[in-house]
Design a protein around this motif. Structure first.
Motif, short mmCIF file in Angstrom:
data_model
loop_
_atom_site.label_atom_id
_atom_site.label_comp_id
_atom_site.label_asym_id
_atom_site.label_seq_id
_atom_site.Cartn_x
_atom_site.Cartn_y
_atom_site.Cartn_z
N ASP A 154 0.81 -1.10 -0.03
CA ASP A 154 0.15 -0.08 0.02
C ASP A 154 0.90 1.26 -0.11
OD1 ASP A 154 0.94 -0.37 2.62
OD2 ASP A 154 -0.83 0.15 3.46
N ASP A 155 2.19 1.03 -0.35
CA ASP A 155 2.93 2.37 -0.94
C ASP A 155 3.50 2.88 0.48
OD1 ASP A 155 3.35 2.06 -3.55
OD2 ASP A 155 1.50 3.34 -3.88
N GLN A 156 3.60 2.16 1.53
CA GLN A 156 4.19 2.84 2.77
C GLN A 156 5.69 2.26 3.06
OE1 GLN A 156 2.21 5.25 4.96
NE2 GLN A 156 1.00 4.92 2.98
N LYS A 157 6.58 3.03 3.42
CA LYS A 157 8.01 2.90 3.83
C LYS A 157 7.73 1.99 5.15
CE LYS A 157 10.32 5.16 0.79
NZ LYS A 157 11.62 4.55 -0.21
N VAL A 257 18.13 7.74 13.11
CA VAL A 257 18.01 8.98 12.56
C VAL A 257 16.70 9.57 12.70
CG1 VAL A 257 19.57 8.51 10.52
CG2 VAL A 257 16.97 7.58 10.41
N ALA A 258 15.98 10.80 12.33
CA ALA A 258 14.96 11.34 12.78
C ALA A 258 14.25 12.16 11.65
CB ALA A 258 15.60 12.47 13.84
N ALA A 259 13.86 13.49 11.79
CA ALA A 259 12.96 14.09 10.95
C ALA A 259 13.59 14.27 9.61
CB ALA A 259 12.83 15.53 11.69
N VAL A 260 14.57 14.33 9.23
CA VAL A 260 14.95 14.58 7.81
C VAL A 260 14.52 13.33 7.17
CG1 VAL A 260 16.90 14.63 6.22
CG2 VAL A 260 17.03 16.17 8.41
N HIS A 261 14.84 12.19 7.70
CA HIS A 261 14.37 10.82 6.91
C HIS A 261 12.85 10.72 7.00
CE1 HIS A 261 18.56 9.77 7.01
NE2 HIS A 261 18.37 8.62 6.45
N ALA A 262 12.11 10.98 7.96
CA ALA A 262 10.71 10.88 8.11
C ALA A 262 10.28 12.01 7.02
CB ALA A 262 10.18 11.34 9.49
N LEU A 263 10.78 13.11 6.65
CA LEU A 263 10.23 13.98 5.66
C LEU A 263 10.68 13.43 4.16
CD1 LEU A 263 10.91 17.06 7.69
CD2 LEU A 263 8.79 16.71 6.81
N ALA A 264 11.69 12.61 4.25
CA ALA A 264 12.39 12.21 3.15
C ALA A 264 11.54 11.20 2.46
CB ALA A 264 13.52 11.84 3.03
N TYR A 265 11.06 10.03 3.28
CA TYR A 265 10.28 8.90 2.95
C TYR A 265 9.07 9.17 2.10
CZ TYR A 265 13.23 5.89 5.81
OH TYR A 265 14.20 5.37 6.39
N GLU A 352 1.14 14.98 6.00
CA GLU A 352 0.35 13.91 6.81
C GLU A 352 1.06 12.59 6.83
OE1 GLU A 352 -3.94 11.22 6.58
OE2 GLU A 352 -3.31 12.97 4.81
N ASP A 353 1.69 12.19 5.78
CA ASP A 353 2.36 10.80 5.95
C ASP A 353 3.56 10.97 6.80
OD1 ASP A 353 0.54 9.94 4.28
OD2 ASP A 353 1.74 9.92 2.46
N ALA A 354 4.28 12.13 6.58
CA ALA A 354 5.69 12.40 7.39
C ALA A 354 5.36 12.21 8.80
CB ALA A 354 6.35 13.47 6.96
N ALA A 355 4.47 13.02 9.46
CA ALA A 355 4.08 12.86 10.71
C ALA A 355 3.75 11.86 11.09
CB ALA A 355 2.76 14.12 11.02
N LYS A 356 3.19 10.86 10.43
CA LYS A 356 2.95 9.37 10.94
C LYS A 356 4.14 8.53 11.33
CE LYS A 356 -1.52 9.23 8.61
NZ LYS A 356 -2.37 8.49 7.57
N ILE A 357 5.16 8.72 10.74
CA ILE A 357 6.32 8.12 10.88
C ILE A 357 7.19 8.26 12.34
CG2 ILE A 357 8.61 7.18 9.87
CD1 ILE A 357 7.68 8.61 7.36
N GLU A 358 6.30 8.00 13.18
CA GLU A 358 6.77 8.01 14.70
C GLU A 358 8.07 7.35 15.01
OE1 GLU A 358 6.90 9.35 18.73
OE2 GLU A 358 5.70 10.06 17.10
N ARG A 359 8.55 6.27 14.53
CA ARG A 359 9.43 5.54 14.95
C ARG A 359 10.82 6.43 14.42
NH1 ARG A 359 12.33 3.32 10.58
NH2 ARG A 359 11.43 3.52 8.54
N LEU A 360 10.64 7.48 13.64
CA LEU A 360 11.91 8.40 13.37
C LEU A 360 11.42 9.82 14.09
CD1 LEU A 360 12.13 7.77 9.55
CD2 LEU A 360 13.46 6.62 11.60
N MET A 361 10.31 10.00 14.15
CA MET A 361 10.19 11.39 14.61
C MET A 361 10.60 11.67 15.99
SD MET A 361 9.37 13.82 12.53
CE MET A 361 8.38 14.14 10.72
#
Length: 381
Positions: A154-157, A257-265, A352-361
């Protein structure tokens, strides 16, 4: 001072080592499954390694169907092919996507678990078959991490993080990176610098060992990336970049890693922006966003990259951000989302998608809301 630090048990850093791959792996496997992509095949990068496998009388099978941001269906197809070959070991040869795919194959070849079963932290059960990784880019550090990132149906990282993903041997041969074009050299090199910076500033698991590795990684990368871009056949610069990327990989495998990666995905998912380029696009805005909280750490990193400021933490931090921006610009990397086809109307979905990547954020030094994500994307549109 309590911490743990893990990495691969053996690292071979030797220019030309790929040509003796058969000798290196023969004690561990007789029917290796070699995982790579068509670009590596077309460039001839793997030819010497395959000849060495043949010379060592190893009955290998070659899978060259890896795709960028490896889709789950491709990974499942590779697992089926590895089982059909009855392989007793896996060799990942290429960029991060090939190595990430190889890691998952090694874990699942003899397992009853499905790919979906192992998404997340420490979900891999049992042991894997022997695993050897050879990077052809100086960027992801995947050869020394316990992380694989797969694009789900479903196109999620989706991240797979487990001790079994550490390879038995990482073979680093800088000659494999000589043919990287400038746009790959700069994006993957900046990706590696992001690993070092985010590992050094990681909120939850940073430790003295990861700190030392991150600082040395950033020193090597920042002082050689422009040279590697401008003189691609400079083997000393290529070696420095490859070593820096590996050290950064060891750092962020332990201090995530953190927010840069979360926003990149999401940029990779929705626009197929290569991972390294996506990270480089989001680096500067996140550095500026974090500066108010991470100033003391950024000040220390400024000293590493020669930002040359002796003022307060705040001014040294500003100097670090400015110097990093200058280095990135000198490589010629794209610096606007519009350069890679992103338009303003999709920014809310990306946020919306980036904010959901809590494991990195959760690792970011400063909390990041969905509104913050939207602002950060907008800043570099």
């Amino acid at each position: 001072m309590n911490f743990t630090f893990d990495t691969v048990p053996q690292i071979i850093f030797e220019t030309g080592a790929a040509a003796r791959l058969g000798q290196i792996v023969s004690a561990r496997m007789q029917r290796p499954f070699v995982v790579t992509d068509k670009g590596v095949i077309a460039a001839g990068l793997i030819d010497g390694a395959l000849k060495s496998l043949e010379a060592a009388s190893l009955d290998y099978a070659l899978f060259d169907g890896v795709e960028a941001d490896p889709p789950a269906k491709v990974v499942r197809g590779a697992i089926d092919a590895a089982r059909a070959h009855e392989c007793d070991g896996v060799i990942g040869f290429g960029g991060g996507s090939s190595m990430d795919t190889a890691k998952v194959i090694a874990c699942l070849i003899n397992s009853t678990q499905s790919l979906e079963d192992i998404y997340g932290m420490d979900m891999v059960k049992g042991e894997r078959v022997p695993l050897v990784l050879l990077p052809t880019t100086a960027g992801t550090g995947s050869e020394v991490t316990n992380i694989s990132v797969i694009t789900s149906d479903d196109d999620q990282k989706m991240g797979v993080v487990a001790r079994q993903l550490y390879a038995d041997i990482a073979v680093l041969d800088a000659a494999l990176t000589l043919s990287m074009p400038r746009h790959v050299t700069n994006a993957t090199g900046i990706d590696a610098m992001v690993h070092a910076i985010e590992g050094y500033t990681s909120k939850l698991k940073k430790n003295p060992v990861s700190d030392a590795l991150a600082k040395e990684a950033l020193r090597l990368l920042s002082s050689n990336i422009v040279r590697a871009c401008e003189a691609p056949d400079d083997i000393k610069a290529r070696e420095a970049m490859l070593l820096g990327a590996m050290l950064a990989g060891q750092a962020f495998a332990n201090a995530p890693v953190a927010a840069v990666h979360a926003l990149a995905y999401p940029l990779g998912v929705h626009f197929h922006v290569p991972h390294g380029l996506a990270n480089s696009l989001m680096l500067a805005p996140v550095l500026r966003f974090n500066a108010s909280v991470a100033a003391p750490l950024y000040a220390e990193l400024g000293d590493v990259i020669g930002a040359h400021d002796t003022g307060s933490f705040e001014s040294r931090s500003e100097a670090f951000v400015a110097k990093m921006t200058e280095i990135c610009a000198a490589t010629g990397v794209a610096n606007k989302l519009s350069d890679v086809g992103v338009s303003h109307n999709v920014l809310p979905k990306l946020a919306e998608d980036a904010a959901k990547i809590e494991r990195l954020m959760k690792n970011n030094p400063r909390p990041v809301t969905e509104a913050d994500c939207l602002a950060l994307y907008t800043e570099v549109l």
